[in-house]
Scaffold this active site. Structure first.
Site, PDB file in Angstrom:
ATOM      1  N   HIS A  39     -34.574  14.738  34.184  1.00  0.00           N
ATOM      2  CA  HIS A  39     -35.241  14.060  32.618  1.00  0.00           C
ATOM      3  C   HIS A  39     -35.890  14.896  32.599  1.00  0.00           C
ATOM      4  O   HIS A  39     -37.133  14.891  32.072  1.00  0.00           O
ATOM      5  CB  HIS A  39     -35.951  13.175  33.526  1.00  0.00           C
ATOM      6  CG  HIS A  39     -35.035  11.809  34.167  1.00  0.00           C
ATOM      7  ND1 HIS A  39     -34.306  10.805  33.100  1.00  0.00           N
ATOM      8  CD2 HIS A  39     -34.282  11.928  35.212  1.00  0.00           C
ATOM      9  CE1 HIS A  39     -33.976   9.916  33.451  1.00  0.00           C
ATOM     10  NE2 HIS A  39     -33.763  10.152  35.269  1.00  0.00           N
ATOM     11  N   LYS A  47     -48.077   5.957  26.667  1.00  0.00           N
ATOM     12  CA  LYS A  47     -47.303   6.330  27.034  1.00  0.00           C
ATOM     13  C   LYS A  47     -48.290   7.063  28.557  1.00  0.00           C
ATOM     14  O   LYS A  47     -49.207   6.843  28.250  1.00  0.00           O
ATOM     15  CB  LYS A  47     -46.883   7.864  25.906  1.00  0.00           C
ATOM     16  CG  LYS A  47     -47.767   8.603  25.505  1.00  0.00           C
ATOM     17  CD  LYS A  47     -46.507   9.186  24.559  1.00  0.00           C
ATOM     18  CE  LYS A  47     -46.452   8.905  23.722  1.00  0.00           C
ATOM     19  NZ  LYS A  47     -44.636   8.837  23.145  1.00  0.00           N
ATOM     20  N   ARG A  48     -47.882   7.686  29.386  1.00  0.00           N
ATOM     21  CA  ARG A  48     -48.707   8.481  29.955  1.00  0.00           C
ATOM     22  C   ARG A  48     -49.333  10.011  30.011  1.00  0.00           C
ATOM     23  O   ARG A  48     -48.979  10.204  28.586  1.00  0.00           O
ATOM     24  CB  ARG A  48     -47.630   9.632  31.568  1.00  0.00           C
ATOM     25  CG  ARG A  48     -47.476   8.241  32.554  1.00  0.00           C
ATOM     26  CD  ARG A  48     -48.420   7.530  33.038  1.00  0.00           C
ATOM     27  NE  ARG A  48     -49.180   8.258  34.130  1.00  0.00           N
ATOM     28  CZ  ARG A  48     -49.035   8.423  34.993  1.00  0.00           C
ATOM     29  NH1 ARG A  48     -48.428   7.268  36.283  1.00  0.00           N
ATOM     30  NH2 ARG A  48     -49.984   9.218  35.697  1.00  0.00           N
ATOM     31  N   LYS A  84     -47.691  15.511  25.132  1.00  0.00           N
ATOM     32  CA  LYS A  84     -47.828  14.094  24.723  1.00  0.00           C
ATOM     33  C   LYS A  84     -48.637  14.975  23.368  1.00  0.00           C
ATOM     34  O   LYS A  84     -48.363  13.952  22.697  1.00  0.00           O
ATOM     35  CB  LYS A  84     -47.809  13.761  25.518  1.00  0.00           C
ATOM     36  CG  LYS A  84     -46.640  13.034  26.250  1.00  0.00           C
ATOM     37  CD  LYS A  84     -46.239  11.916  27.338  1.00  0.00           C
ATOM     38  CE  LYS A  84     -45.792  11.923  28.235  1.00  0.00           C
ATOM     39  NZ  LYS A  84     -44.073  11.232  27.690  1.00  0.00           N
ATOM     40  N   THR A  92     -39.197   7.011  25.464  1.00  0.00           N
ATOM     41  CA  THR A  92     -37.948   5.665  25.484  1.00  0.00           C
ATOM     42  C   THR A  92     -39.345   4.873  24.925  1.00  0.00           C
ATOM     43  O   THR A  92     -38.556   3.938  24.017  1.00  0.00           O
ATOM     44  CB  THR A  92     -38.095   4.933  27.026  1.00  0.00           C
ATOM     45  OG1 THR A  92     -38.883   5.433  27.514  1.00  0.00           O
ATOM     46  CG2 THR A  92     -36.392   5.531  27.316  1.00  0.00           C
ATOM     47  N   LYS A 128     -38.737   1.778  21.671  1.00  0.00           N
ATOM     48  CA  LYS A 128     -38.616   0.464  21.933  1.00  0.00           C
ATOM     49  C   LYS A 128     -39.430   0.132  20.208  1.00  0.00           C
ATOM     50  O   LYS A 128     -39.887  -1.409  19.379  1.00  0.00           O
ATOM     51  CB  LYS A 128     -39.716  -0.441  23.250  1.00  0.00           C
ATOM     52  CG  LYS A 128     -39.218  -0.067  24.244  1.00  0.00           C
ATOM     53  CD  LYS A 128     -40.079   0.498  26.052  1.00  0.00           C
ATOM     54  CE  LYS A 128     -39.252   1.004  27.220  1.00  0.00           C
ATOM     55  NZ  LYS A 128     -40.271   1.523  27.897  1.00  0.00           N
TER      56      LYS A 128
END
Ligand code: 26Q
Length: 786
Positions: free
Chosen positions: A333, A521-522, A527, A629, A633
């Site tokens: 991952h 998200k985290r 990110k 992911t 969504k």
């Protein structure tokens, strides 16, 4: 469902458990009574499913994390009785929403990897796939996040305070796990995973660690109370808490203990069931069992499997290794090789010495094989499992694993072409791609009942809930204004619901007619939440300069938890909260933009956010996000992506079209090209708008109360050459946002963009992903329990 029996049972449960009638019961009590009653509806099918599965090949998902969220709503939908129960409760004067809200999230995971595991076991049950999940029953899940003056604080998550009606303690299936310094009990807690409108009930088995002797009576009698419970505490520690990091930054002893605890209990369980069914016969083991390793966290399962075969069943070690090569498969991952899990040999020796011995044998066997193939010493060192005193878990997984998969096409390509290129050349046929997916039962059918009803009406049935590819058939309505209007009315309704919730729980007012731009998200530098924040701050300054600037009224929403020890991540949270404070309190800008950082983002919050989003923000540095992911969504709920060419965004755009998303920024190839001469300072000095926002980190505009956060963030961008290329992508992000504003202003054009996203989201069902694992990796088939 027999409504009267159900009603009686709920009342009976309330009386037994709490001694109350329904009128006096709290939401939590009704939740518990109802859930217990529903367990009664599944137990028979659950037992039968186990029997049916044991007649053929089974797969096991080993994962240190399961980010399940709540169970009640989903289970009611899977049982096909949501509406009936809703009505029943209504007759009793109870609102089902309030009952659902009483359930604590089971937050036994950090983020993407843990939520993926939860989606997979839901899909496996729905697809009637014989897959069992194994994990750890942490007493404390992911911490609860609190904000104080914009700073993140953490509080323990004690999700089990009122018990967990969805699990059964299986006293009879306890196993013992042996560490070098102690022996403990692994107690299985089983949760039924209910197949959607199916008689198949799968199992998630989570292990709790307990002392073999609850406490030492002799010490207790001698008055040494603390000593008497010392061993108990030491055992409890093992499954006490989920490590809140989602990368390899802390190689702690206890973390390794957790990993060995999980795999030892699970592998013993699998083998002892095998032996009781088939005797001590292991040659054909792989014909009956496949074990999927969710990242490297459960990789010690491999030497543990070999240990049991050798030490307990007298299998020759070479043979045991050969068998293991057909049983285990590994999912990667993470992109960066340096982020892969490594453990000091001394730690492994300290916790489970025999396991280290076995790893050594595996390593030697591997070296011998490589020598035969003609590899040089230097090349062999690259591959070795034990190197310079550290055990490289990924190397062990790839050598033994019969399949190695990435989680999105781009990610798998990167693994094959760069990060694991030497491995790919050694074992080309092991490598596969399995693009991630999400379960539409939770991420559409349950969290967006309004849109679900519309889809069902348009398609004429509910088949899409177990075959998401059918959403494609909605395309025929893409120019139907009446349909598009209803689609957008639902979006508005979900925004109204979110606004109401925000007001209730966070005390924040937002305008549901504004554009909802959401990044959840985290928190991680890669990110790039900070890029979003810098963008918003710049937008704010531009509005101040030019109050006539034409942009749709916008609400920027964030949700993210930072690893408690990750200073930069915490700094980004504080900075964003400070900016929110500045912008939200500035009368000059007339509420044109607003910034909201929701507190304690989690699965149940996500279920309210995804359906209410107008824009999905996915802006990681190209090449860093394995898949993502959340992006799927949003898409499923009719939300276009504003994002970079990274992870599964690539496939999202491929499916729904360039025109229906807003892609910007450097691509991997671009980064490769500029990498060597990249100088972030140049961008900083060249672009006054960029300089203006970055300087707020050091010019006293904001105050981090002496934490040093802001100076550090400034340094990361300006003096440490901006590892994540925020400055390089700033300009092109602004352009992409301008395109969003323009498209959003045209109602029908926008509606079509949103609608097309939903139409094309079918491929991102985790049902599709799981069926691919079944056919390409596990070689198992759906098996119906009738
Ligand atoms: C490792 C060692 C020690 C302590 C903690 C860890 C650790 C824990 C969790 C390392 C990594 C994680 C979680 C990683 C994760 O969530 N990765 C995400 O996986 C998703 C599902 O495949 C992808 O969509 C995301 O892109 C990826 O970031």
């Amino acid at each position: 469902m027999d409504k009267i029996a159900m009603k009686n049972d709920i009342e009976k449960q309330l009386k037994i458990k709490y001694g109350v009638g329904i009128e006096e019961a709290t939401g939590g009590e009704i939740f518990s009574a109802l859930s217990t009653s529903l367990m009664g509806l599944v137990v028979d099918n659950w037992k039968d499913t186990k029997e049916v599965y044991s007649t053929g090949k089974q797969a096991y998902y080993l994962s240190a994390e399961y980010l399940m969220g709540r169970a009640l709503g989903n289970n009611l939908i899977s049982l096909g009785i949501y509406e009936e129960v809703e009505e029943l409760l209504k007759e009793l004067g109870v609102d089902i929403n309030a009952i659902e809200e009483s359930e604590e999230d089971a937050a036994l995971g950090n983020g993407g990897l843990g939520r993926l595991a939860a989606c997979f076991i839901d899909s496996a049950a729905a697809m009637e796939v014989p897959l069992q999940g194994y994990g750890i029953r942490y007493s404390n899940g992911l911490f609860k996040q609190k904000f104080e003056n914009g700073f993140q604080y953490e509080e323990a998550d004690s999700w089990l305070t009122y018990g967990d009606p969805w699990s059964i303690r299986r006293e009879r299936e306890i196993v013992e796990v042996e560490f070098a310094d102690m022996k403990v009990k692994a107690v299985p807690y089983d949760t039924p995973i209910i197949g959607y409108k199916s008689n198949n009930i799968n199992t998630l088995r989570l292990w709790k660690c307990e002392a073999i002797e609850e406490f030492d009576f002799n010490s207790f009698n001698e008055g040494k109370y603390t000593k008497s419970i010392k061993l108990k505490n030491k055992a409890d520690d093992v499954s006490r808490v989920l490590y809140p990091n989602d990368d390899m930054r802390a190689g702690k002893l206890l973390r390794l203990k957790q990993q060995y605890f999980l795999v030892s209990a699970s592998i013993q369980d699998i083998i002892s069931k095998h032996v009781s069914l088939h005797g001590e016969e292991f040659k054909e083991f792989a014909k009956l069992h496949a074990v999927q390793l969710n990242d490297t966290h459960p990789v010690l399962a491999i030497p543990e499997f070999i240990r049991i075969l050798v030490d307990k069943y007298n299998v020759e070690i070479d043979e045991a290794i050969e068998i293991s090569k057909k049983v285990f498969a590994y999912t990667n991952h993470t992109i960066l090789a340096e982020a892969l899990e490594k453990w000091d040999r001394s730690l492994i020796v300290k916790i489970c010495p025999r396991i280290f011995e076995i790893i050594k044998v595996i390593d030697e066997k591997f070296i011998a094989e490589l020598k035969v193939k003609g590899y040089s010493k230097i090349e062999i060192d690259e591959f070795r499992i034990i190197n310079k005193g550290v055990v490289r878990m990924a190397n062990l997984a790839i050598y033994i694993g019969f399949a190695v998969n990435g989680v999105a096409q781009l990610h798998t390509d990167i693994l094959k072409d760069t990060e694991l290129n030497n491995w790919y050349k050694l074992y080309p046929s092991k490598f596969q791609n399995k693009t991630n997916g999400i379960t539409q039962r939770r991420w559409l059918r349950s969290c967006n009942k309004e849109l679900s009803a519309l889809i069902t009406e348009l398609l004429g049935n509910e088949d899409w809930v177990k075959n998401l590819a059918l959403l494609k058939d909605l395309e025929k309505f893409k120019d139907d204004e009446a349909v598009l209007t209803r689609f957008m009315d639902i979006k508005h309704e979900k925004k109204v619901q979110l606004a109401k919730y925000l007001k209730e729980v966070d005390g924040i007012e937002v305008d549901p007619s504004s554009l909802f731009d959401i990044q959840v998200k985290r928190l991680h530098e890669y990110k790039r939440q900070l890029l979003n924040t810098l963008y918003i701050l710049d937008l704010y300054y531009r509005i101040k300069e030019n109050p006539e600037m034409k942009i749709p009224k916008s609400t920027f929403i964030y949700g993210a938890k930072a690893f408690p020890g990750y200073k930069r991540a915490k700094g980004i949270i504080k900075f964003t909260n400070d900016i929110a404070n500045l912008i939200n309190n500035d009368k000059d800008i007339d509420g044109k933009i607003k910034v909201v950082f929701v507190e304690n983002y989690r699965v149940s919050y996500a279920e309210k956010l995804f359906p209410a989003a107008d824009v999905s923000k996915q802006i990681s540095t190209a090449g860093k996000e394995a898949s993502g992911t959340g992006n799927m969504k949003f898409m499923l709920n009719g939300t276009p992506t504003v994002g970079t060419y990274d992870g599964a965004n690539v496939e999202i755009v491929r499916e729904s079209g360039e025109d229906n998303n807003f892609i910007f920024g450097l691509r991997i190839e671009d980064i490769e090209k500029i990498k060597s001469e990249y100088n972030s300072k140049e961008y900083y000095e060249k672009d006054p708008s960029l300089k203006r926002v970055i300087d707020t980190l050091i010019d006293g505009t904001f105050d981090d109360e002496g934490m040093g956060y802001y100076k550090d963030l400034y340094n990361s961008l300006v003096n440490e050459n901006d590892q994540y290329y925020l400055l390089a992508d700033f300009e092109s992000m602004k352009k992409a946002e301008d395109q969003v504003f323009e498209a959003y202003a045209d109602k029908m054009r926008w509606a079509k963009i949103c609608f097309e996203n939903t139409c094309n989201a079918g491929i991102f069902s985790s049902d599709r992903t799981i069926l691919e694992y079944c056919s390409d990796i596990w070689n198992i088939k759906s098996t119906r329990n009738n």
